[in-house]
Design an enzyme around this catalytic site. Structure first.
Site, PDB file in Angstrom:
ATOM      1  N   ALA A 172      -3.381   3.730  -2.506  1.00 35.24           N
ATOM      2  CA  ALA A 172      -4.287   4.332  -1.531  1.00 35.24           C
ATOM      3  C   ALA A 172      -5.206   5.378  -2.137  1.00 35.24           C
ATOM      4  O   ALA A 172      -6.322   5.581  -1.654  1.00 35.24           O
ATOM      5  CB  ALA A 172      -3.479   4.953  -0.385  1.00 35.24           C
ATOM      6  N   ILE A 174       0.854  -1.193   0.000  1.00 34.74           N
ATOM      7  CA  ILE A 174       0.000   0.000   0.000  1.00 34.74           C
ATOM      8  C   ILE A 174       0.889   1.241   0.000  1.00 34.74           C
ATOM      9  O   ILE A 174       1.719   1.416   0.876  1.00 34.74           O
ATOM     10  CB  ILE A 174      -0.932   0.034   1.233  1.00 34.74           C
ATOM     11  CG1 ILE A 174      -1.797  -1.226   1.283  1.00 34.74           C
ATOM     12  CG2 ILE A 174      -1.822   1.280   1.191  1.00 34.74           C
ATOM     13  CD1 ILE A 174      -2.629  -1.337   2.539  1.00 34.74           C
ATOM     14  N   HIS A 175       0.672   2.097  -0.987  1.00 36.02           N
ATOM     15  CA  HIS A 175       1.430   3.346  -1.125  1.00 36.02           C
ATOM     16  C   HIS A 175       0.502   4.347  -1.793  1.00 36.02           C
ATOM     17  O   HIS A 175      -0.678   4.055  -2.017  1.00 36.02           O
ATOM     18  CB  HIS A 175       2.712   3.115  -1.941  1.00 36.02           C
ATOM     19  CG  HIS A 175       2.457   2.439  -3.237  1.00 36.02           C
ATOM     20  ND1 HIS A 175       2.101   3.127  -4.378  1.00 36.02           N
ATOM     21  CD2 HIS A 175       2.441   1.122  -3.569  1.00 36.02           C
ATOM     22  CE1 HIS A 175       1.916   2.258  -5.363  1.00 36.02           C
ATOM     23  NE2 HIS A 175       2.103   1.038  -4.900  1.00 36.02           N
ATOM     24  N   GLY A 176       0.985   5.511  -2.133  1.00 35.80           N
ATOM     25  CA  GLY A 176       0.142   6.580  -2.655  1.00 35.80           C
ATOM     26  C   GLY A 176      -0.732   6.198  -3.828  1.00 35.80           C
ATOM     27  O   GLY A 176      -1.928   6.500  -3.844  1.00 35.80           O
TER      28      GLY A 176
END
Length: 160
Positions: free
Chosen positions: A18, A13-15
């Site tokens: 997300a 999960i990262h920018g």
């Protein structure tokens, strides 16, 4: 349970996940399937912080994830399944989880890997896993963000 998207991304999960993917897909739950992450409380806390507030999060080892998916534990939810590696996906499918299409988003380059796209570098073992998944009838795509065109991963591998 409705798995609306499956993604292999070693960043989990990262920018991009997300914001772009989660919003684009209308996700209500992100399910990270990774044995190491499931056993690491610090990493689980980091993933929770990276997860949007309005989206539930599950971080599960492969066996537990397969058990919950096969038991329809998340019926009525829109689940975004994220895995770190194709090897994990092979194990999930071997546990009778039905997966039709998988998006490969990011596999970071490290020494010994073959770069096949801007954000994807693979080992020989990962290529074998992708070939195995393809033989099982899984459609493999390469797409960093939803607004990018989707490419057939097997075509990209043939050119590498």
């Amino acid at each position: 349970m409705a798995i609306v998207h499956v993604r292999i991304d070693d960043r989990l999960i990262h920018g991009q996940v997300a914001t772009m993917w989660t919003n684009n897909l209308g996700v209500t739950r992100i399910m990270v399937v990774d044995d190491a992450a499931a056993g690491d409380d610090v990493l689980k806390m980091s993933l929770k912080l990276a997860c949007p507030n309005n989206v539930a999060l599950s971080v599960l080892p492969v066996e537990k994830a397969a058990e919950r998916i096969n038991a329809n534990a998340y019926d009525g939810q829109r689940v975004f399944l994220i895995l770190k590696s194709p090897k994990t996906l092979v194990r999930l499918i071997q546990a009778n989880v039905k997966i039709e299409t998988v998006n490969v988003g990011n596999l970071t380059y490290t020494e010994g890997k073959i770069k096949i796209a801007n954000t994807v570098a693979v080992t020989k073992e990962e290529i074998e896993c992708f070939n195995d998944l393809h033989k099982l009838g899984v459609k493999l795509t390469l797409q960093l963000i939803p607004s990018n065109p989707s490419e057939d991963l097997m075509d990209v591998l043939k050119k590498a």
